[in-house]
Each structure stands twice: as structure tokens, then as C-alpha cells.
Motif scaffolding. Structure first.
Motif, PDB file in Angstrom:
ATOM      1  N   TRP D  16       0.847  -1.204   0.000  1.00  0.00           N
ATOM      2  CA  TRP D  16       0.000   0.000   0.000  1.00  0.00           C
ATOM      3  C   TRP D  16       0.873   1.240   0.000  1.00  0.00           C
ATOM      4  O   TRP D  16       0.681   2.161  -0.806  1.00  0.00           O
ATOM      5  CB  TRP D  16      -0.889  -0.036   1.238  1.00  0.00           C
ATOM      6  CG  TRP D  16      -2.089   0.826   1.176  1.00  0.00           C
ATOM      7  CD1 TRP D  16      -3.322   0.462   0.760  1.00  0.00           C
ATOM      8  CD2 TRP D  16      -2.162   2.206   1.555  1.00  0.00           C
ATOM      9  NE1 TRP D  16      -4.163   1.534   0.843  1.00  0.00           N
ATOM     10  CE2 TRP D  16      -3.494   2.610   1.325  1.00  0.00           C
ATOM     11  CE3 TRP D  16      -1.250   3.136   2.057  1.00  0.00           C
ATOM     12  CZ2 TRP D  16      -3.928   3.889   1.587  1.00  0.00           C
ATOM     13  CZ3 TRP D  16      -1.681   4.424   2.304  1.00  0.00           C
ATOM     14  CH2 TRP D  16      -3.010   4.788   2.073  1.00  0.00           C
ATOM     15  N   THR D 140      -8.665  -2.066  -0.497  1.00  0.00           N
ATOM     16  CA  THR D 140      -8.935  -0.936   0.387  1.00  0.00           C
ATOM     17  C   THR D 140      -9.075   0.359  -0.389  1.00  0.00           C
ATOM     18  O   THR D 140      -9.782   1.256   0.049  1.00  0.00           O
ATOM     19  CB  THR D 140      -7.809  -0.776   1.414  1.00  0.00           C
ATOM     20  OG1 THR D 140      -6.589  -0.603   0.700  1.00  0.00           O
ATOM     21  CG2 THR D 140      -7.711  -1.966   2.322  1.00  0.00           C
ATOM     22  N   SER D 149     -12.197   6.572   0.365  1.00  0.00           N
ATOM     23  CA  SER D 149     -10.860   6.416  -0.193  1.00  0.00           C
ATOM     24  C   SER D 149     -10.477   7.631  -1.021  1.00  0.00           C
ATOM     25  O   SER D 149      -9.318   8.062  -1.000  1.00  0.00           O
ATOM     26  CB  SER D 149     -10.778   5.147  -1.027  1.00  0.00           C
ATOM     27  OG  SER D 149     -11.613   5.238  -2.141  1.00  0.00           O
TER      28      SER D 149
END
Lengths: 81, 83, 77, 168
Positions: D16, D140, D149
Motif C-alpha cells: 500500500w 482498500t 478512499s
């Protein structure tokens, strides 16, 4: 062995999110999640040097398809920016 | 699963039959819907052929399916331009 | 192939098939068709036919692009 | 060594950080690369999100960027070691050229991810952990809630502009 199960579960979850989403353009990020998960499943299922080429071909093809759908939906294949 | 058959075979049969029914009775009754529905039995047939392990047949079928789609699109465009 | 992965691919294929039949908008139908194609690839790779997987992954989007040509003609006219 | 779920979570965090940092550094939230990305950004903004975060979601959808580079580099290291990862970087560059994109972000992300994954395999992680971790990381960003997000990415974009200073 947990890794490939996780990818399969995420793919099914994203498919369920696609069919409950109403807006056409907001479906495309979930389609991208499915494409990531299936690429991971392909790579984890058969470790062989040619698998990299298959995974990359599947990912690029799927991305090109989403790109074409989004471009046609917004009208024309022109570039801005 | 039914014993003696590969799971691809059963799944391919289900997709082939359902897609054929969808081609026969398209919901908005125009050529475009019929053309998109025609892709579903094509992939069902591909799954069916997958259970026989013939690589060359699968390659040929995929290429010919796309070529026939291109020809259908040209035919629909000509027909709409004439009408 | 493992049972869980096989079940997940079968669920992807069935979800794609049902929503491609039920949806009315052409773009929604094409997105559902993309789910259906994604579900087929684990079956092909599991049989070891990597060359078929490569060729099909590069050929299948062309079919969508050809159908989109017809969609664009319809939208502009 | 650690259990497999813990390793997957650590790998997800590393992936990430890798792909979000490279995407934000290469100005992906700045503007839509192709007009499809702009359409997705406008729809995300209409649904309550942020426009700059929407641009990044659209760019990830419509061309292979650093996230795809990370995934394919992990696949390459899993299948063929270090040369496989560099070959995957070349494939990401070709894929970027197919999708009308200059392709700096994707290639850079693939090369950095190759060395990251290869280095972590020497420590005790497996490359398959990074493949699953990348799928969790993309979930995610794109799969849970577009509103939250996109706001998170917009906050990171503001931070980048304040640090590096060149606002477009």
C-alpha cells in the motif's frame, strides 16, 4: 495456501458489489478489483515462467477493455491532458 | 457435481443453454442486445470445449468468434445506415 | 484444482451470466460479460493451457471493442 | 518466523505504501490521463467523493500504473525470481503504451516493487504473501467505499503539494 483462498473470496465480494451498484461508471473500480484478484489466482495456481506472460496479458487486456468502455461512455477516444 | 463429468462440462452446458434462451428472447428487442447476448453462448461453448483438452480447437474458436463479431457489427451498421 | 477456487470461479461465471442477461443498458451488459470472461481463466490455466490463456486474454477485449463501435454509432445518431 | 496471516498483513501495508507513494509522487491525482478517467472522476465526485481522489481511481482503472506494476512484479518474483520481476516491468511498460499512457509510474513502481519483494524474500517472507497483500491493498482503495478512499487520497495529495511545493 491462505493467499489464494483470500484472492478467491475478494473476487466474489467484488462481483457482488458490482451487481448491487446502480451507476455504470462507479462499477468500473470494482471490475478492476476482480481483474487484480483473477490475475493473482492465475499466478498462484501454476508457477511457471510463462505464467508471468499470461497474467500480464490478462491484466492488460482487462484494463484495455475498461478503458474502452469508459472512453466510449464519455464520448470519443480523444486524449485530454 | 454429477459423477463422471468435468465441472467445466456442466458449467458450460448451463451457460450455453441460458445464453441461447437469452439470444432467442432479448429483453429490449433490438439488434445490439441480441449481439451482446450472442457472446454468452460463445463462451459457454468455449467452456464445453475446454473439457476435451484440445488447445488448437480453443485457439481457433476464440479467433473465429471475434472475427464473426466484427462482421456482425459491420452488417448492423450497414443495415442501420440503409434504414 | 482446489474446491474453493473452483467454486469461486463458478460463482463468478454464474453472476456474470445472470447479470448479463438481466441488465438492460448495453454498457452494464458489457461489464457483466467482462466478469464472465474473468471467471473462465482459472479453468483454462488449471488445465495447463497457458498458450490458450495468453491468446484468449489478448483476443477477447477486441470483441468488446468491436461491440462498442456499434454502441457509439447508436448513441450519436 | 511469523504466521502466514501476519505476513500477509505486513506485506499488504508495504505494498500500500509503495504504490500510493509512487502514484501520488507521479501526479496521478492531478488530472485524468484519458477521458475515461475524467468521466469516472466526475461520477465519483457526484456520488459524494473528492475530485482529485476520483482522478486517481480513474487512472488506476484505465491504465496499468504502479499498483499493476507491484502486482505483476510480485507475480514475476514468485514464478521466476529476480529476472521475472524485471521482465514484468517490461510488460507493464508495453501495457502502458497500449493504453495511451506515458508509463513512468507503472515502470518505476514495478522496478521498486521487484527489489522490495526480492529483498523481503531474503528476510523470510514468501512472494505469494505479497501477491495476496497487493490484492488486499487494491481492495482498500477501490473496493470498500469510493467516498472515503477518494477523500483520503485527496488529503495525501494536499500533503504532497505542501511538501514539494509545485501546485499545478
Amino acid at each position: 495456501m491462505i493467499a489464494i483462498y483470500l484472492c478467491a473470496i475478494i473476487a466474489v465480494y467484488a462481483a457482488l458489489r458490482i451487481i448491487t451498484e446502480r451507476n455504470t461508471m462507479r462499477k468500473l473500480p470494482f471490475l478492476n478489483v476482480i481483474s487484480f484478484a483473477v490475475t493473482a489466482i492465475i499466478a498462484l495456481l501454476l508457477p511457471h515462467p510463462l505464467t508471468i506472460l499470461a497474467a500480464a496479458a490478462f491484466f492488460v487486456g482487462s484494463t484495455f477493455e475498461s478503458n474502452a468502455i469508459a472512453s466510449t461512455w464519455s464520448g470519443g477516444m480523444k486524449r485530454n491532458g | 457435481m454429477i459423477a463422471g463429468y468435468a465441472p467445466e462440462f456442466i458449467l458450460g452446458l448451463v451457460v450455453l443453454v441460458a445464453g441461447t434462451i437469452a439470444v432467442a428472447f432479448p429483453q429490449p428487442k433490438n439488434y445490439l442486445t441480441r449481439l451482446i447476448n450472442l457472446e454468452i453462448p460463445a463462451f459457454g461453448l468455449l467452456l464445453l470445449m475446454l473439457s476435451y483438452n484440445e488447445a488448437l480447437a480453443l485457439l481457433t474458436f476464440g479467433a473465429i468468434s471475434v472475427l464473426s463479431t466484427f462482421i456482425y457489427v459491420r452488417v448492423i451498421q450497414k443495415k442501420e445506415a440503409a434504414a | 484444482m482446489d474446491e474453493i477456487i473452483m467454486a469461486a470461479s463458478a460463482i463468478l461465471i454464474l453472476i456474470g451470466m445472470i447479470s448479463a442477461i438481466v441488465n438492460l443498458d448495453p454498457f452494464d451488459k458489457l461489464i457483466s460479460l467482462s466478469i464472465l470472461i474473468s471467471g473462465i481463466f482459472p479453468f483454462i490455466v488449471d488445465r495447463g493451457l497457458l498458450d490458450v490463456a495468453i491468446a484468449l486474454a489478448l483476443i477477447a477485449p477486441l470483441s468488446t471493442v468491436f461491440i462498442l463501435m456499434a454502441c457509439q454509432k447508436r448513441a450519436s445518431s | 518466523m511469523l504466521d502466514e496471516p501476519a505476513r500477509i498483513l505486513i506485506a499488504a501495508a508495504l505494498c500500500w505504501i509503495n504504490f500510493v507513494a509512487i502514484d501520488v509522487f507521479f501526479k496521478l491525482p492531478g488530472s485524468g490521463g484519458v477521458c475515461g478517467a475524467t468521466a469516472i472522476a466526475e461520477e465519483v465526485e457526484k456520488g459524494g467523493g473528492n475530485l482529485h481522489g476520483g482522478f486517481m481511481l480513474g487512472n488506476i482503472v484505465s491504465s496499468p500504473d504502479a499498483s499493476a506494476g507491484t502486482l505483476l512484479a510480485a507475480c514475476g518474483v514468485y514464478c521466476a525470481g529476480l529476472p521475472g520481476g524485471l521482465f514484468a516491468a517490461l510488460l507493464v511498460y508495453i501495457g502502458n503504451r497500449i493504453c495511451y499512457d506515458p508509463g513512468y509510474a507503472g515502470t518505476t513502481g514495478a522496478i521498486t516493487a521487484t527489489f522490495l519483494v526480492y529483498g523481503m524474500t531474503q528476510v523470510g517472507f514468501a512472494a505469494s504473501d505479497f501477491i495476496a497483500g497487493m490484492v488486499i491493498a487494491i481492495l482498500t482503495i477501490q473496493g470498500i467505499s469510493h467516498v472515503h478512499s477518494s477523500r483520503l487520497i485527496a488529503r495525501l495529495w494536499d500533503l504532497r503539494n505542501r511538501l514539494l511545493g509545485d501546485h499545478p
